[in-house]
Design a protein around this motif. Sequence first.
Motif, mmCIF file in Angstrom:
data_model
loop_
_atom_site.group_PDB
_atom_site.id
_atom_site.type_symbol
_atom_site.label_atom_id
_atom_site.label_comp_id
_atom_site.label_asym_id
_atom_site.label_seq_id
_atom_site.Cartn_x
_atom_site.Cartn_y
_atom_site.Cartn_z
ATOM 1 N N ARG A 277 0.846 -1.199 0.000
ATOM 2 C CA ARG A 277 0.000 0.000 0.000
ATOM 3 C C ARG A 277 0.882 1.250 0.000
ATOM 4 O O ARG A 277 1.987 1.230 0.582
ATOM 5 C CB ARG A 277 -0.905 0.020 1.238
ATOM 6 C CG ARG A 277 -1.816 -1.208 1.348
ATOM 7 C CD ARG A 277 -2.736 -1.111 2.566
ATOM 8 N NE ARG A 277 -1.982 -0.908 3.802
ATOM 9 C CZ ARG A 277 -1.379 -1.874 4.484
ATOM 10 N NH1 ARG A 277 -1.432 -3.121 4.039
ATOM 11 N NH2 ARG A 277 -0.732 -1.596 5.597
ATOM 12 N N PRO A 278 0.417 2.341 -0.618
ATOM 13 C CA PRO A 278 1.227 3.569 -0.686
ATOM 14 C C PRO A 278 1.632 4.105 0.677
ATOM 15 O O PRO A 278 2.726 4.662 0.831
ATOM 16 C CB PRO A 278 0.305 4.551 -1.419
ATOM 17 C CG PRO A 278 -0.611 3.688 -2.221
ATOM 18 C CD PRO A 278 -0.834 2.459 -1.393
ATOM 19 N N GLU A 279 0.778 3.926 1.692
ATOM 20 C CA GLU A 279 1.103 4.470 3.013
ATOM 21 C C GLU A 279 2.268 3.740 3.691
ATOM 22 O O GLU A 279 2.762 4.185 4.737
ATOM 23 C CB GLU A 279 -0.124 4.448 3.926
ATOM 24 C CG GLU A 279 -0.829 3.130 4.003
ATOM 25 C CD GLU A 279 -1.980 3.020 3.002
ATOM 26 O OE1 GLU A 279 -2.957 2.313 3.323
ATOM 27 O OE2 GLU A 279 -1.903 3.640 1.922
ATOM 28 N N GLN A 280 2.715 2.632 3.106
ATOM 29 C CA GLN A 280 3.886 1.946 3.650
ATOM 30 C C GLN A 280 5.195 2.621 3.215
ATOM 31 O O GLN A 280 6.260 2.273 3.716
ATOM 32 C CB GLN A 280 3.895 0.478 3.209
ATOM 33 C CG GLN A 280 2.753 -0.354 3.790
ATOM 34 C CD GLN A 280 2.740 -1.761 3.227
ATOM 35 O OE1 GLN A 280 2.363 -1.988 2.077
ATOM 36 N NE2 GLN A 280 3.179 -2.701 4.038
ATOM 37 N N PHE A 281 5.092 3.562 2.278
ATOM 38 C CA PHE A 281 6.269 4.286 1.794
ATOM 39 C C PHE A 281 6.278 5.691 2.398
ATOM 40 O O PHE A 281 5.225 6.281 2.622
ATOM 41 C CB PHE A 281 6.243 4.410 0.269
ATOM 42 C CG PHE A 281 6.300 3.091 -0.454
ATOM 43 C CD1 PHE A 281 7.484 2.639 -1.002
ATOM 44 C CD2 PHE A 281 5.159 2.303 -0.602
ATOM 45 C CE1 PHE A 281 7.539 1.432 -1.688
ATOM 46 C CE2 PHE A 281 5.202 1.099 -1.280
ATOM 47 C CZ PHE A 281 6.394 0.655 -1.821
#
Length: 326
Positions: A277-281
């Motif tokens: 998921r993008p929020e992991q970056f």
Amino acid sequence: MHNLSRFFKIVRNFLFSSMNREFLIFLFFLGLSGTFWLLMALNETYDKDIPVSIKLVNVPRNVVITQNMNDTIDVTMRDKGFTLLTYSYAGKIQPVTIDFERYANKERGFGRVPLSDLQRMIYSRLYSSSKISAIKSDSVTFYFNYGQSKRIPIRALGQLQTGRSYYISRIAFQPNYATIYASRQILDSIRWVTTEKLNLRHIEDTVSLLVSLRSIPGAKITPKTVRMTIYPDILTEESVEVPIEAVNMPEGKILRTFPSKVKVTFTVGGSRFRNIRPEQFVVVADYDDITNHPSDRCPIKLSQFPNEIRRPKLEMTQVDYLIEQR
């Protein structure tokens, strides 16, 4: 019946003809001389390595032998050939029995039989003419405890290489843990147990095989073999858009970047991409970098990403920016 009598007559005439009679006499004396030579050779003195069995006895029921002695030791003996032949092929040497109670150091969890004691016990099983030239062991050692154990995880050891565009997504063991029996000191020092050294190449499909666990001196490992399954996965290139975050900003100032998001490309196993998921970056623009190295463009960097991905890369490493006063 007539044909059989005729056959025996032909054989008898052949064997006892004058020429064959001389050949039979020659064979007789050849065998006789060979027998005399063998008897003379066996009457000579030789050195020979003889395996001697050893066995641990009188082990209490509450004791677990964590590392046993070798079943046999090689003893170099000097004696007549006849005697050495008897030791080698007639099984005349009785096994040497090691008394647990006599040699066990119960505080330290091991026992050792000195070479002098071992030699004395072997001599008691030999003919008086035999002499021991060497014992291929400095001592006989065994380890034990009183049931102390520990369950520890298993790890693969060695070279596990996948084919091109693949990687190993998971290694599973059945069972997942091994039980170690050893002294408390050894148990406290062990964190995991490994397989014997493996060398597997070009892994592209699931591989399942029985592997042995590597022995640990002074410890007993249960089980000795486990089933290891290697799950490879194909690598794919993917990307996500991640917002740029400002860090180390002074109070009252706001950093705006253009664009406000940046694409991150990476490779990941096909079966794992759905969990990314993008929020992991986390992509950051550091105010300290801007003030320390003034420029028309602001450097950005990837400061956090999931462990499952490989070779993460920002689409761009600099962006336009604007600093506003609140």
